[in-house]
Design a protein around this motif. Sequence first.
Motif, PDB file in Angstrom:
ATOM      1  N   HIS A  86       0.786  -1.431  -0.407  1.00 35.75           N
ATOM      2  CA  HIS A  86      -0.178   0.256   0.099  1.00 35.75           C
ATOM      3  C   HIS A  86       0.945   1.675  -0.044  1.00 35.75           C
ATOM      4  CE1 HIS A  86      -3.832  -2.049   0.851  1.00 35.75           C
ATOM      5  NE2 HIS A  86      -2.606  -2.726   1.290  1.00 35.75           N
ATOM      6  N   ILE A  87       2.107   1.219   0.946  1.00 37.50           N
ATOM      7  CA  ILE A  87       3.114   2.396   0.581  1.00 37.50           C
ATOM      8  C   ILE A  87       4.220   2.470   0.504  1.00 37.50           C
ATOM      9  CG2 ILE A  87       0.919   3.904   2.622  1.00 37.50           C
ATOM     10  CD1 ILE A  87       3.991   1.076   3.311  1.00 37.50           C
ATOM     11  N   GLY A  88       4.963   1.302   0.071  1.00 37.32           N
ATOM     12  CA  GLY A  88       6.181   0.966  -1.002  1.00 37.32           C
ATOM     13  C   GLY A  88       6.368   1.566  -2.243  1.00 37.32           C
ATOM     14  N   VAL A  89       7.133   2.322  -2.623  1.00 33.80           N
ATOM     15  CA  VAL A  89       7.532   3.112  -3.779  1.00 33.80           C
ATOM     16  C   VAL A  89       8.752   2.228  -4.495  1.00 33.80           C
ATOM     17  CG1 VAL A  89       8.478   4.980  -4.919  1.00 33.80           C
ATOM     18  CG2 VAL A  89       6.873   4.658  -3.059  1.00 33.80           C
ATOM     19  N   SER A  90       9.214   1.866  -5.673  1.00 36.07           N
ATOM     20  CA  SER A  90      10.035   1.395  -6.383  1.00 36.07           C
ATOM     21  C   SER A  90      10.527   1.788  -7.152  1.00 36.07           C
ATOM     22  CB  SER A  90       9.291   0.038  -7.238  1.00 36.07           C
ATOM     23  OG  SER A  90       9.123  -0.834  -6.296  1.00 36.07           O
ATOM     24  N   GLY A  91      11.952   1.971  -7.768  1.00 38.18           N
ATOM     25  CA  GLY A  91      12.399   2.293  -8.644  1.00 38.18           C
ATOM     26  C   GLY A  91      13.866   1.760  -8.497  1.00 38.18           C
ATOM     27  N   PRO A  92      15.026   2.857  -9.589  1.00 39.17           N
ATOM     28  CA  PRO A  92      16.882   2.354  -9.264  1.00 39.17           C
ATOM     29  C   PRO A  92      17.204   2.202  -7.642  1.00 39.17           C
ATOM     30  CG  PRO A  92      16.715   4.504 -10.578  1.00 39.17           C
ATOM     31  CD  PRO A  92      14.395   3.907 -10.134  1.00 39.17           C
ATOM     32  N   ALA A  93      17.935   1.103  -7.725  1.00 36.06           N
ATOM     33  CA  ALA A  93      18.084   1.080  -5.817  1.00 36.06           C
ATOM     34  C   ALA A  93      19.609   1.263  -6.267  1.00 36.06           C
ATOM     35  CB  ALA A  93      17.678  -0.116  -5.641  1.00 36.06           C
ATOM     36  N   ALA A  94      20.294   1.751  -5.051  1.00 33.87           N
ATOM     37  CA  ALA A  94      21.484   2.745  -5.056  1.00 33.87           C
ATOM     38  C   ALA A  94      22.166   1.027  -4.715  1.00 33.87           C
ATOM     39  CB  ALA A  94      21.361   3.467  -3.752  1.00 33.87           C
ATOM     40  N   GLY A  95      22.026  -0.092  -4.143  1.00 37.17           N
ATOM     41  CA  GLY A  95      21.980  -1.275  -3.788  1.00 37.17           C
ATOM     42  C   GLY A  95      22.770  -2.499  -5.159  1.00 37.17           C
ATOM     43  N   LEU A  96      22.052  -1.465  -5.861  1.00 37.12           N
ATOM     44  CA  LEU A  96      22.523  -2.926  -7.447  1.00 37.12           C
ATOM     45  C   LEU A  96      23.179  -1.718  -8.085  1.00 37.12           C
ATOM     46  CD1 LEU A  96      18.910  -4.000  -8.553  1.00 37.12           C
ATOM     47  CD2 LEU A  96      20.884  -5.421  -7.842  1.00 37.12           C
ATOM     48  N   ALA A  97      23.561  -0.300  -8.129  1.00 38.01           N
ATOM     49  CA  ALA A  97      24.921   1.078  -8.556  1.00 38.01           C
ATOM     50  C   ALA A  97      26.184   0.077  -9.173  1.00 38.01           C
ATOM     51  CB  ALA A  97      25.032   1.555  -7.758  1.00 38.01           C
ATOM     52  N   GLU A 138      24.349  11.725  -6.786  1.00 33.99           N
ATOM     53  CA  GLU A 138      23.014  11.749  -5.776  1.00 33.99           C
ATOM     54  C   GLU A 138      22.775  10.721  -5.049  1.00 33.99           C
ATOM     55  OE1 GLU A 138      19.992  14.598  -3.431  1.00 33.99           O
ATOM     56  OE2 GLU A 138      21.636  14.511  -4.811  1.00 33.99           O
ATOM     57  N   GLY A 139      22.781   9.056  -6.213  1.00 31.92           N
ATOM     58  CA  GLY A 139      22.325   8.213  -5.598  1.00 31.92           C
ATOM     59  C   GLY A 139      23.746   7.359  -4.820  1.00 31.92           C
ATOM     60  N   ASP A 140      24.438   7.677  -5.166  1.00 30.46           N
ATOM     61  CA  ASP A 140      25.568   7.000  -4.401  1.00 30.46           C
ATOM     62  C   ASP A 140      26.187   6.908  -2.648  1.00 30.46           C
ATOM     63  OD1 ASP A 140      28.725   5.749  -4.318  1.00 30.46           O
ATOM     64  OD2 ASP A 140      29.466   6.810  -4.969  1.00 30.46           O
ATOM     65  N   PHE A 141      25.117   5.591  -2.815  1.00 32.67           N
ATOM     66  CA  PHE A 141      25.114   5.292  -0.960  1.00 32.67           C
ATOM     67  C   PHE A 141      26.524   4.636  -0.404  1.00 32.67           C
ATOM     68  CE2 PHE A 141      20.720   6.504  -2.161  1.00 32.67           C
ATOM     69  CZ  PHE A 141      20.434   7.646  -0.734  1.00 32.67           C
ATOM     70  N   ALA A 142      26.665   4.293  -0.993  1.00 31.29           N
ATOM     71  CA  ALA A 142      28.359   2.936  -0.343  1.00 31.29           C
ATOM     72  C   ALA A 142      29.039   4.236   0.846  1.00 31.29           C
ATOM     73  CB  ALA A 142      28.902   2.564  -1.654  1.00 31.29           C
ATOM     74  N   PHE A 143      29.827   3.726   1.537  1.00 34.46           N
ATOM     75  CA  PHE A 143      30.677   4.343   2.082  1.00 34.46           C
ATOM     76  C   PHE A 143      31.985   4.834   1.121  1.00 34.46           C
ATOM     77  CE2 PHE A 143      34.696   4.211   4.603  1.00 34.46           C
ATOM     78  CZ  PHE A 143      34.228   4.770   6.121  1.00 34.46           C
ATOM     79  N   ILE A 144      32.561   3.464   0.108  1.00 36.06           N
ATOM     80  CA  ILE A 144      33.405   3.978  -0.071  1.00 36.06           C
ATOM     81  C   ILE A 144      32.914   4.643  -2.271  1.00 36.06           C
ATOM     82  CG2 ILE A 144      35.029   3.550  -1.893  1.00 36.06           C
ATOM     83  CD1 ILE A 144      35.911   3.268   1.104  1.00 36.06           C
ATOM     84  N   GLN A 145      32.867   5.827  -2.401  1.00 37.40           N
ATOM     85  CA  GLN A 145      32.685   6.179  -3.046  1.00 37.40           C
ATOM     86  C   GLN A 145      33.208   6.742  -4.672  1.00 37.40           C
ATOM     87  OE1 GLN A 145      30.631  10.112  -0.390  1.00 37.40           O
ATOM     88  NE2 GLN A 145      32.290  10.567  -1.783  1.00 37.40           N
ATOM     89  N   MET A 146      32.497   6.550  -5.505  1.00 38.96           N
ATOM     90  CA  MET A 146      33.501   5.908  -6.597  1.00 38.96           C
ATOM     91  C   MET A 146      34.160   7.350  -7.429  1.00 38.96           C
ATOM     92  SD  MET A 146      29.585   6.418  -9.117  1.00 38.96           S
ATOM     93  CE  MET A 146      31.100   6.475 -10.780  1.00 38.96           C
ATOM     94  N   ASP A 147      34.361   8.879  -6.854  1.00 41.19           N
ATOM     95  CA  ASP A 147      35.911   8.950  -6.491  1.00 41.19           C
ATOM     96  C   ASP A 147      36.811   8.906  -5.882  1.00 41.19           C
ATOM     97  OD1 ASP A 147      34.172   9.885  -4.218  1.00 41.19           O
ATOM     98  OD2 ASP A 147      33.964  11.899  -4.756  1.00 41.19           O
ATOM     99  N   GLY A 148      36.535   7.586  -4.896  1.00 42.56           N
ATOM    100  CA  GLY A 148      37.606   7.336  -3.963  1.00 42.56           C
ATOM    101  C   GLY A 148      37.068   7.864  -2.785  1.00 42.56           C
TER     102      GLY A 148
END
Length: 530
Positions: free
Chosen positions: A55-66, A140-150
């Motif tokens: 009823h209240i869940g929203v779906s979309g692209p997930a940071a966990g799959l990046a 904006e969607g980078d949720f990992a501790f180690i970021q893409m920029d190092g």
Amino acid sequence: MFKHIKSDLPASIVVFFVALPLCLGIALASGAPLFSGLIAGIIGGIIVGALSGSHIGVSGPAAGLAAIVLTAIGSLGGFENFLVAVVLGGLIQILFSILKAGVIAYYFPSSVIKGMLTGIGIIIILKQIPHFFGYNDSPEGDFAFIQMDGENTFSGIFNALKSISPGATLIAIVSLAILILWDKVLTKKGKIFQLIQGPLVAVVLGIIYYAVTKDDAYWGIGSEFLVSVPIPESLETASNLLSFPNFAVITNTEIWITAFTIALVASLETLLCVEATDKLDPLKRTTPTNKELFAQGVGNTVSGLVGGLPVTQVIVRSSANIQSGGRTKASAIIHGFFLLISVILIPKLLNMIPLSVLAAILFIVGYKLAKPALFKKMYTLGWKQFVPFVVTVVGIVFTDLLVGIGLGLLVGIVVILLKSYQNSHFLHIEDKSNGKHKIKMTLAEEVTFFNKGAILKELDSLPNDTYLELNVLNTRYLDNDIIEILEDFAFKAKQRNIDIQLVSERGIEENPASYIEFFRNRPKVNPVLK
């Protein structure tokens, strides 16, 4: 579905503003075309939202799959080849739903789920601090501790504090003040403030501020600090934004491995989010997990066919929906239409929204997920709840979502094993009887091989010349490993002058061989209680 439209419509606007930059940021973090993130957001809202039982869940692209997407695009030879894996992954998810794999969601401890929500709340706040101050080296969607920029989460914050953009920071502070005032005061003053949500006011104010100050060298906001929606110049260039799967590579084994990985990770993230959003739901409704897997499978199949990223149910958008008053799936569906219409009709207006304003909105979302009062509440529940909770939070903040949950689950299992070890029996020592210690040992309702160590330790520590009363009257299940321990102990008991008396539903027995034989042939159900 539209019974609560007065609540769902304002909530869908908030979810739209939260989802828009995340769709673009996750696409950027995944090394995919930016438009693919928007496609996934639209499909997650409209198609998955319509099919979902949540009823209240929203779906979309997930940071966990990046990270998976980024690696797969390179290893599979391009984005079009990767889309084949997305389509197959969706079909595998549909198969999971047919096989009733959704039941796995019910085997995650409540402390771990609460830790997941809290950890994500903290991550949201930490990751938005750079955007709040107008520093956006990390997507904006980078949720990992180690970021893409190092950099890592904390070094990114430190760099942001050294490179503050005055204009972005000013409008962010004003927006945050508006959001707090709206939430704490104005919504209680009149219905107009409930219909028009604070985030919408903050976004409109942000657009006006950008338009007024864009030529100011000091207080203006640079284009790199704004939302960046791809704008086609014509219908021909618009078609170039779409990608389609290259099914010629469907026989490639690596495609199928990637597809299964996407299906497995996306299903797990979805089920975890379902469990979490059901706990946040003020009406305490329960989502049918197998139906949710089916909806996600259809969504991923369609997303892959039209050039979108993989989708899952996501906690950031779902929690924003709940906290904004969303009551039915209408809010998720409407947010998907908002994404579709805005990308087609007003992309230039969207590109005037400062990221710092959206960061202020996400600050409120993150705080509501990670309130300090929750830590106190979990602590008062005892260490068996608090330790898995804290480990999950720390794991998510310093690694990523799945690793943090895995660590919390591992600690939860250790706690269960420890308590099982401790609770396998109850030992009571009475006064001496006829020169012997009289000891009563009552076994638990279920005794498995987990309890071997505890029971073996107690039996071996019994003093010689002891009278042991072993009570199994309430024991419903006794593992064969425990029976073997008792069998060995019966042999050693003769040498140590230990007399054994068994208390069971058959009565009182003093013949060790008899009670061992009884255990080996014991019926599944206690005849007395049957």
